[in-house]
Design a protein around this motif. Sequence first.
Motif, PDB file in Angstrom:
ATOM      1  N   ALA A  58     -12.162  -5.065   2.211  1.00 26.36           N
ATOM      2  CA  ALA A  58     -12.227  -4.333   3.409  1.00 26.36           C
ATOM      3  C   ALA A  58     -13.591  -3.539   3.697  1.00 26.36           C
ATOM      4  CB  ALA A  58     -10.980  -3.569   3.620  1.00 26.36           C
ATOM      5  N   LYS A  59     -14.128  -3.561   4.941  1.00 23.97           N
ATOM      6  CA  LYS A  59     -15.576  -3.358   5.140  1.00 23.97           C
ATOM      7  C   LYS A  59     -15.783  -1.734   4.816  1.00 23.97           C
ATOM      8  CE  LYS A  59     -18.630  -3.324   9.172  1.00 23.97           C
ATOM      9  NZ  LYS A  59     -18.644  -3.526  10.807  1.00 23.97           N
ATOM     10  N   TYR A  60     -14.782  -0.879   4.657  1.00 27.04           N
ATOM     11  CA  TYR A  60     -14.707   0.494   4.498  1.00 27.04           C
ATOM     12  C   TYR A  60     -14.120   0.737   3.160  1.00 27.04           C
ATOM     13  CZ  TYR A  60     -16.805   0.582   9.089  1.00 27.04           C
ATOM     14  OH  TYR A  60     -17.668   0.266  10.128  1.00 27.04           O
ATOM     15  N   GLY A  61     -13.528  -0.197   2.588  1.00 26.85           N
ATOM     16  CA  GLY A  61     -12.968  -0.016   1.304  1.00 26.85           C
ATOM     17  C   GLY A  61     -11.204  -0.101   1.354  1.00 26.85           C
ATOM     18  N   VAL A  62     -10.638  -0.147   0.248  1.00 28.73           N
ATOM     19  CA  VAL A  62      -9.260  -0.059  -0.033  1.00 28.73           C
ATOM     20  C   VAL A  62      -8.625   1.475  -0.600  1.00 28.73           C
ATOM     21  CG1 VAL A  62      -7.311  -1.124  -1.228  1.00 28.73           C
ATOM     22  CG2 VAL A  62      -9.481  -2.246  -0.663  1.00 28.73           C
ATOM     23  N   TYR A  63      -8.004   1.873   0.133  1.00 26.96           N
ATOM     24  CA  TYR A  63      -7.223   3.257  -0.469  1.00 26.96           C
ATOM     25  C   TYR A  63      -5.898   3.426  -0.453  1.00 26.96           C
ATOM     26  CZ  TYR A  63     -12.112   5.149   0.953  1.00 26.96           C
ATOM     27  OH  TYR A  63     -13.226   5.222   1.147  1.00 26.96           O
ATOM     28  N   ALA A  64      -5.364   4.363  -1.041  1.00 28.22           N
ATOM     29  CA  ALA A  64      -3.811   4.179  -1.373  1.00 28.22           C
ATOM     30  C   ALA A  64      -3.324   5.629  -1.592  1.00 28.22           C
ATOM     31  CB  ALA A  64      -3.530   3.397  -2.489  1.00 28.22           C
ATOM     32  N   VAL A  65      -2.102   5.716  -1.538  1.00 27.73           N
ATOM     33  CA  VAL A  65      -1.527   6.831  -2.299  1.00 27.73           C
ATOM     34  C   VAL A  65      -0.373   6.436  -3.256  1.00 27.73           C
ATOM     35  CG1 VAL A  65      -1.840   8.488  -0.637  1.00 27.73           C
ATOM     36  CG2 VAL A  65       0.037   6.645  -0.319  1.00 27.73           C
ATOM     37  N   SER A  66       0.171   7.065  -3.951  1.00 32.91           N
ATOM     38  CA  SER A  66       1.373   6.746  -4.982  1.00 32.91           C
ATOM     39  C   SER A  66       2.611   7.108  -4.520  1.00 32.91           C
ATOM     40  CB  SER A  66       1.389   7.930  -6.161  1.00 32.91           C
ATOM     41  OG  SER A  66       1.521   8.999  -5.633  1.00 32.91           O
ATOM     42  N   GLY A  67       3.539   6.108  -4.926  1.00 30.09           N
ATOM     43  CA  GLY A  67       4.919   6.138  -4.491  1.00 30.09           C
ATOM     44  C   GLY A  67       5.915   6.559  -5.595  1.00 30.09           C
ATOM     45  N   ASN A  68       7.064   6.961  -5.158  1.00 34.32           N
ATOM     46  CA  ASN A  68       8.000   7.273  -6.329  1.00 34.32           C
ATOM     47  C   ASN A  68       8.079   6.504  -7.405  1.00 34.32           C
ATOM     48  OD1 ASN A  68       9.357   5.859  -4.231  1.00 34.32           O
ATOM     49  ND2 ASN A  68      11.286   6.177  -5.356  1.00 34.32           N
ATOM     50  N   HIS A  69       7.870   5.320  -7.306  1.00 34.73           N
ATOM     51  CA  HIS A  69       7.987   4.280  -8.498  1.00 34.73           C
ATOM     52  C   HIS A  69       6.963   4.387  -9.389  1.00 34.73           C
ATOM     53  CE1 HIS A  69      11.828   1.905  -7.511  1.00 34.73           C
ATOM     54  NE2 HIS A  69      11.742   2.669  -6.393  1.00 34.73           N
ATOM     55  N   GLU A  70       5.725   4.732  -8.870  1.00 33.48           N
ATOM     56  CA  GLU A  70       4.595   4.876  -9.943  1.00 33.48           C
ATOM     57  C   GLU A  70       4.825   6.000 -11.013  1.00 33.48           C
ATOM     58  OE1 GLU A  70       3.594   2.155  -7.705  1.00 33.48           O
ATOM     59  OE2 GLU A  70       3.186   3.858  -6.293  1.00 33.48           O
ATOM     60  N   SER A  94       6.303  16.673  -8.082  1.00 37.42           N
ATOM     61  CA  SER A  94       6.581  17.639  -8.838  1.00 37.42           C
ATOM     62  C   SER A  94       7.408  17.895 -10.012  1.00 37.42           C
ATOM     63  CB  SER A  94       6.835  19.112  -8.117  1.00 37.42           C
ATOM     64  OG  SER A  94       7.907  18.775  -6.946  1.00 37.42           O
ATOM     65  N   ARG A  95       8.612  16.771  -9.530  1.00 38.75           N
ATOM     66  CA  ARG A  95       9.648  16.738 -10.690  1.00 38.75           C
ATOM     67  C   ARG A  95       9.226  16.013 -12.048  1.00 38.75           C
ATOM     68  NH1 ARG A  95      12.976  13.856  -6.772  1.00 38.75           N
ATOM     69  NH2 ARG A  95      13.473  12.212  -8.528  1.00 38.75           N
ATOM     70  N   PHE A  96       8.129  15.361 -11.960  1.00 37.29           N
ATOM     71  CA  PHE A  96       7.460  14.942 -13.126  1.00 37.29           C
ATOM     72  C   PHE A  96       6.377  15.729 -13.806  1.00 37.29           C
ATOM     73  CE2 PHE A  96       9.879  11.919 -10.660  1.00 37.29           C
ATOM     74  CZ  PHE A  96      10.320  10.701 -11.474  1.00 37.29           C
ATOM     75  N   HIS A  97       6.234  16.879 -13.506  1.00 36.22           N
ATOM     76  CA  HIS A  97       5.385  17.712 -13.992  1.00 36.22           C
ATOM     77  C   HIS A  97       4.077  17.532 -13.512  1.00 36.22           C
ATOM     78  CE1 HIS A  97       8.577  19.216 -16.417  1.00 36.22           C
ATOM     79  NE2 HIS A  97       8.844  17.993 -16.888  1.00 36.22           N
ATOM     80  N   LEU A  98       3.951  16.890 -12.149  1.00 41.88           N
ATOM     81  CA  LEU A  98       2.911  16.482 -11.568  1.00 41.88           C
ATOM     82  C   LEU A  98       2.420  17.682 -10.350  1.00 41.88           C
ATOM     83  CD1 LEU A  98       2.947  12.690 -11.545  1.00 41.88           C
ATOM     84  CD2 LEU A  98       1.034  14.193 -13.027  1.00 41.88           C
ATOM     85  N   PRO A  99       1.265  17.734  -9.941  1.00 38.59           N
ATOM     86  CA  PRO A  99       0.932  18.323  -8.534  1.00 38.59           C
ATOM     87  C   PRO A  99       1.869  18.092  -7.425  1.00 38.59           C
ATOM     88  CG  PRO A  99      -1.065  17.882  -9.372  1.00 38.59           C
ATOM     89  CD  PRO A  99      -0.151  16.994  -9.914  1.00 38.59           C
ATOM     90  N   ALA A 100       2.300  19.084  -6.695  1.00 40.88           N
ATOM     91  CA  ALA A 100       3.175  18.703  -5.438  1.00 40.88           C
ATOM     92  C   ALA A 100       2.480  18.348  -4.421  1.00 40.88           C
ATOM     93  CB  ALA A 100       3.870  19.980  -4.884  1.00 40.88           C
ATOM     94  N   ALA A 101       3.062  17.365  -3.452  1.00 39.97           N
ATOM     95  CA  ALA A 101       2.520  17.111  -2.272  1.00 39.97           C
ATOM     96  C   ALA A 101       1.626  18.282  -1.595  1.00 39.97           C
ATOM     97  CB  ALA A 101       3.152  16.266  -1.387  1.00 39.97           C
ATOM     98  N   ASP A 102       0.194  18.235  -1.176  1.00 43.29           N
ATOM     99  CA  ASP A 102      -0.228  19.529  -0.595  1.00 43.29           C
ATOM    100  C   ASP A 102      -0.902  18.933   0.447  1.00 43.29           C
ATOM    101  OD1 ASP A 102      -1.782  21.719  -0.047  1.00 43.29           O
ATOM    102  OD2 ASP A 102      -1.827  22.202  -2.366  1.00 43.29           O
ATOM    103  N   ILE A 103      -0.277  19.203   1.849  1.00 40.70           N
ATOM    104  CA  ILE A 103      -1.308  18.889   3.117  1.00 40.70           C
ATOM    105  C   ILE A 103      -2.374  19.769   3.204  1.00 40.70           C
ATOM    106  CG2 ILE A 103      -0.748  18.909   5.658  1.00 40.70           C
ATOM    107  CD1 ILE A 103       2.239  18.169   5.247  1.00 40.70           C
ATOM    108  N   ALA A 104      -2.383  21.177   2.928  1.00 38.97           N
ATOM    109  CA  ALA A 104      -3.582  21.703   3.110  1.00 38.97           C
ATOM    110  C   ALA A 104      -4.532  21.408   2.217  1.00 38.97           C
ATOM    111  CB  ALA A 104      -3.099  23.338   2.912  1.00 38.97           C
ATOM    112  N   LYS A 105      -4.236  20.859   1.352  1.00 35.78           N
ATOM    113  CA  LYS A 105      -5.534  20.656   0.113  1.00 35.78           C
ATOM    114  C   LYS A 105      -5.869  19.150   0.565  1.00 35.78           C
ATOM    115  CE  LYS A 105      -6.247  19.648  -4.785  1.00 35.78           C
ATOM    116  NZ  LYS A 105      -5.987  19.591  -6.132  1.00 35.78           N
TER     117      LYS A 105
END
Length: 379
Positions: A213-225, A272-283
């Motif tokens: 893609a011209k400006y790159g490929v971006y992603a977020v994690s899902g629960n299955h990750e 957060s259930r997997f001892h990872l940071p919680a989803a943070d909209i402000a951040k």
Amino acid sequence: MLAFKLFPFIQAIVIIMCFILPLKKVSLKYRILLALIFGLGSLKQYIYIFSGGDMMDPKLTRYPAIFFDTIYFSSIFLFLLTLLRMLINGLYKLSRLNFSKLIIPAQSTRYAALFLLIACLIGGRAVFNGFASPVDKFYEISVKNLPAEANDLRIVELADLHISAPTITSEIEDIVERVNKNEPDLILIAGDFVDGSIEELDHMTKILFKLKAKYGVYAVSGNHELYSGYKEWIDYFEKGGIKFLENDSTIIRNENDVPLLNLCGVIDISASRFHLPAADIAKATANTDRKLPTIFMSHQPKIANQLKEISDLTFCGHTHGGLMPGLKQIVAKVNGGYVSGLYNTGRQRVIVSNGTRIWAGAPLRLHDPSQIVYVTLKQ
């Protein structure tokens, strides 16, 4: 969770006791055969005990998966038809105040054959649709304050690829080829890439590194990750050129360094259930340019209810389109009212993909097909 584990046994008992045993005109050997097929078929989710996987990832290769899933979903629909028969007969008895009256006799081989045919046709079709190639879905979205340089910007969304044991290499190659042929400006992947380990899936997942893609490929994690080894997979994909925005953002700029839009993303909301940071909209939005439109990525769509005055366009997945009528309404309820397609909420537009592929744990579709989403932005 206990109900999820017990339900297959309840289903098997209902099919055997209320559908098969009353068929006195059917020979014993055929009733035993039906009990083995549809009783044991109801317990398919426990096949991982023999296949070496788990409930989330039974690790069945493609054709065994199709075979067992067809029996499994045919068993579910046979169970539902049996309950429907019992309900109709019960209501009829009450209406007549005569408990010997029946509309659909349980011992009728004619009705039993009809129910079996309907259940197998629906189950077979659902699994066929589940493993079918994704269709193309096109949207044209008007975005307020979109810079002139971003007019006609083309975005492709992939979601819920669920690369796992039943996946074949040609499926992923076809998806990548179709996306690249469209020459997108931006590719967004809304989580649930995999079910399994890097060692098992590398020969297929590395094909995604060919996405262009011209400006790159971006992603977020899902629960299955989160189930499959979050840190290992995120590192793996980032080394392959897929940039994750986990409670983070970036400003997309054109070749002349003109800022076009904010692109934000959050980690999966169950992290957060997997001892990872919680989803943070402000951040995720802390470093955005308020003069630019904001595009947001979240695997699970329920978070869109918190983005009504923050995001101009939000991309999600997770729901698989609801899979089938009836279930679709339940899936929407537990996902903030979002399940499939385009929604208008405040200044925000929300696109919920049906998913580009299907999860091996429930590979059925009766109405909403897998899809590749193509979006063109307009001023």
